[in-house]
Design a protein around this motif. Structure first.
Motif, PDB file in Angstrom:
ATOM      1  N   PRO A 131     -26.607  26.374 -23.923  1.00  0.00           N
ATOM      2  CA  PRO A 131     -27.144  25.019 -24.139  1.00  0.00           C
ATOM      3  C   PRO A 131     -28.644  24.924 -23.902  1.00  0.00           C
ATOM      4  O   PRO A 131     -29.335  24.149 -24.569  1.00  0.00           O
ATOM      5  N   GLY A 132     -29.154  25.705 -22.956  1.00  0.00           N
ATOM      6  CA  GLY A 132     -30.588  25.680 -22.700  1.00  0.00           C
ATOM      7  C   GLY A 132     -31.392  26.174 -23.889  1.00  0.00           C
ATOM      8  O   GLY A 132     -32.495  25.690 -24.146  1.00  0.00           O
ATOM      9  N   TRP A 133     -30.841  27.135 -24.624  1.00  0.00           N
ATOM     10  CA  TRP A 133     -31.513  27.628 -25.829  1.00  0.00           C
ATOM     11  C   TRP A 133     -31.554  26.524 -26.877  1.00  0.00           C
ATOM     12  O   TRP A 133     -32.566  26.334 -27.554  1.00  0.00           O
ATOM     13  N   LEU A 134     -30.448  25.768 -26.989  1.00  0.00           N
ATOM     14  CA  LEU A 134     -30.421  24.653 -27.928  1.00  0.00           C
ATOM     15  C   LEU A 134     -31.438  23.582 -27.530  1.00  0.00           C
ATOM     16  O   LEU A 134     -32.095  22.986 -28.379  1.00  0.00           O
ATOM     17  N   LEU A 135     -31.541  23.365 -26.229  1.00  0.00           N
ATOM     18  CA  LEU A 135     -32.457  22.330 -25.758  1.00  0.00           C
ATOM     19  C   LEU A 135     -33.910  22.708 -26.050  1.00  0.00           C
ATOM     20  O   LEU A 135     -34.758  21.840 -26.276  1.00  0.00           O
ATOM     21  N   ARG A 136     -34.199  24.006 -26.064  1.00  0.00           N
ATOM     22  CA  ARG A 136     -35.558  24.438 -26.383  1.00  0.00           C
ATOM     23  C   ARG A 136     -35.983  23.971 -27.775  1.00  0.00           C
ATOM     24  O   ARG A 136     -37.158  23.731 -28.028  1.00  0.00           O
TER      25      ARG A 136
END
Length: 204
Positions: A118-123
């Motif tokens: 999810p953190g990659w998506l948030l980037r």
């Protein structure tokens, strides 16, 4: 990091050496029943159906003649910006190791099964913000992320975003961004992003 299970959600916070809270996060599950309220203490939280309607990609198409950056003079607090952006990138699980190392993520669903974190998506919300607003030094304030479907190795991710509001508070210039993440035209994530795009000048 300190985590607590509260009713039907998980609350997490990061505390500094002095005990002050540096960051907070709340995790809850959107029920599979489209008519059920999201699993959260907020009675006004959107249902899954409302999230999917809100993710209509056609609403994020760039408008002809729309501005591409937020500029001074400062708009009124209630003014709605009409900036938008589109970007895409492929997700390659074999390249995600360095990011997972950075955030100390060891869960095999990301390490072995090749699901995007999810953190990659948030980037992508950050990249979309930089494509919609002319940024100098800026500060991330908060994000609300709805995960509708996993992103797998080899998926081509498209992100469509638009600035929904700009306002001033305590001398800082804030911007709100709304983004939808799609794979093969299907929404997989939604993001509400808030940032200080222009910090107040330092006192002389």
């Amino acid at each position: 990091m300190v985590t607590e299970v509260v009713a039907d959600r998980l609350d997490a916070r990061v505390e500094g050496p002095d005990g002050d809270v540096r960051a907070r996060a709340t995790l809850s599950q959107v029920p599979p029943d489209a008519g059920a309220a999201a699993a959260t203490s907020d009675p006004a939280a959107p249902t899954r159906q409302e999230l999917l309607v809100r993710a209509d990609p056609s609403a994020f198409a760039r408008r002809a003649g729309a501005p591409t950056s937020a500029r001074r003079p400062r708009p009124p607090r209630s003014n709605r910006a009409r900036c938008s952006s589109r970007s895409s990138a492929g997700y390659h699980a074999d390249r995600s190791g360095s990011y997972l190392d950075e955030i100390s993520e060891a869960d095999p669903v990301f390490r072995v099964e090749g699901v995007a974190h999810p953190g990659w998506l948030l980037r992508f919300a950050n990249w979309a913000l930089s494509g919609s607003v002319r940024l100098g030094p800026w500060i991330h304030v908060s994000s609300t992320l709805w995960l509708l479907a996993p992103v797998h190795d080899g998926d081509q991710l498209e992100v469509r975003a638009r600035v929904t509001d700009r306002f001033e508070r305590s001398g800082h210039e804030f911007v709100d961004l709304e983004a939808v993440h799609l794979v093969a035209g299907r929404p997989v994530a939604l993001v509400d992003h808030r940032a200080i795009w222009q910090p107040r000048p330092a006192a002389g």
